[in-house]
Design an enzyme around this catalytic site. Sequence first.
Site: not given
Ligand code: MOS
Length: 748
Positions: A647, A711, A638, A713-714, A476
């Site tokens: 990401q 954040g 950011i 990442g998702e 990440t």
């Molecule tokens: Mo994430 S699915 O909380 O690594």
Amino acid sequence: MEALQSNIAHIGKPTSRVDGKLKVTGRARYAAEYPAADLLHGVIVSATVPAGRITKLELDRARAVPGVVQIFTHENRGKAAWLDRKWRDEVAPPGHPFRPLHSDRILFDGQPIALVVADSFEAARDAASLVRAEYDIDDFCTELEVRRPEAYDPPEKRSGIPPPPEPRGDAEDAFDRAKHRISSEYRINAEHHNPMELFGTTCVFEGPGQLTIYEKTQGSQNSQGYVTSVFGLRSKNVRVINHYVGGAFGAALRPQQQLFFAVMASLELKRSVRVTLTRSQMFYIGYRPDTYHAIALAADNKGRLTSIMHDAVAATSHHEDYQEAVVNWSGMMYHCDNVKLSYALAKLNTATPCDMRAPGASVGVNAFECAIDELCHDVGIDPLEFRRINFASIDENTGKMLTSKALLECYQQGAAAIGWDRRPVKPRSLKDGRELVGLGMATGMWDAFLMKAAAEAKLTADGRLEVSTAASDIGTGTWTILAQIGADALGLPLEAITSRIGDSTLPASPVEGGSWTAASNGSAVMAACEAIKATLFKHARAMTNSPVAQAEYDDVVFAGGRIALKNDLARSLSFAEVMHAADLAEITETGKAAPSLLQMRKYISYTHSAVFAEVRVDEDLGVVRIPRIVCAAAAGRIINPKTARSQILGGVVMGIGMALHEEAMTDHRLGKIMNHSLAEYHVPAHADIADIEVIFVDETDEKVSPLGVKGLGEIGIVGTAAAVANAIFNATGRRVRDFPITLDKLLA
Ligand code: MOS
């Protein structure tokens, strides 16, 4: 905050990974690469049936292989905790955690039934292939459909996962009375994480009860806690190191099989042991569960949502109630007065599912955003316009205010970038050569968490700063952003900062998940740096003839390794002078980040996005190409646009995987996953990925975290599969409700 803003050199600047050179030159060591003296190698033997009992284990041929040291089975497994709860890690769902080699019972296909330990990997692997088992097979079920009528509400809720909200209004009545309505069923098949790095543990036996463990994990302290609890060891004697992690996507949140086996064998044999899972074995350590979605939506003829109903059923194992927030999003993505949501589990004879990138949202929002597209088509309204009309400015599930939501800007900038105005209004109306062309879009949403985390910062008189926290970098960019934060806090060059992460001996950190690391560990590092500045300032003021003697803290800046008066920069002191005068070789301070409970009563935070996709479909061959995707995200501040973009790119690629490629194929007559390899479990390859544009929309949020970070990442995966599916509908007029949308479904 104030100080950061006055001196921003690195935050917000695209910055190459500080660990990049180590990685590309092969010097960054991963868990299974650490050397150890007299290292033994363990290879796991996996069950080949999904339920029943082992009736016979044939080990003689395996034992006869030269180099084999020991074979562990349920009959001679090393000592481990008896109580169920001792096996529960930090992120375990309710239920009974799986205990390897606990008994002769088989709970799922691929369950470990033996560990062969030998003095070489080759000998262990060879011997493992010679172990034979016989079973009494019990009835089993691995298929979600069969279990639907038996779906149930989990009696115990998983901590951190909000249950579906209570119904509001009267969704059924509103649906019955509506001018426009749709009712559809969606299915999203199971997916597997498949990070590049195989799961591995090198357990170095340092002496009785004393271990150094190199481990593939998203949380060194979670793994440490598991090992000390399961094996009754003392925390100070168990050190877990995970400096580099070759991807994980959630699969390494919980301690996995290889950790248990490496440690158990090491303690029993009093030797260092390495255990690595094969690619195939990684299909039995958790997965994104299959989900069913029944969605009913209604709107008036102006395109205002009048009813939302979303019922989901998700797979879990027999031994644990794995849960995620699947339907909750449907109650807060848009404004609607009549909402009814439900979420139930179906127990299957499989390994327990586990979090996989944006767990819950990636599937729930996907199905819901496709259904919204169906409703837009029914109303005859532009899907983008529909989303603007139904914009929700609060969290309608809880009634809480949002700390920020720059989603309208995401819509606007994303639409401009993809050229939304060229979208054919009528499906199946644009052809280019052999291909039908379409555009689709979807909204994305994910939590913005601030978790409890601690950090330490150490400034030495030579002008170097070290920042430490037991965070992980699963690809990440954590190494890099923590250095950027440290550099800006003290006004030092990036090269003067050393990050220390990936070690259980460092200040407390949660697992690296939920997209919370930058906000949580980053804020803790900033707090530690602020404490150093306060200490420096205190000593600077105390110096004889100090230029800052009369100054308040707010009157000074920290830059270029000096403390200077804001309104007279020439009057300054170097950090070295200050520390010398105070007779200090170093200054060490700690910092913490934690959510404000007071604020949480009133506010809640989310990351938002708008995803736009262009697809081209060759109907003769069923082939879908995606020449362009735009993801516009509002994620607060950011820190590093370069790693942040990376990401989102990864999330979008995984979303394309959900749309077109990824799926575990289980032969339900055998209860076995058949495509447990990268040859047959398809993930998008380079040829599947064309132009992906990432836009970060400006979003200032002073409340979400001390750093203003949300954040990301998702968020990149959420909505992507729906945008692709909606574009396929726009191109072809065909609505496929079973993911992934493989070519057979378009040819059928
Ligand atoms: Mo994430 S699915 O909380 O690594």
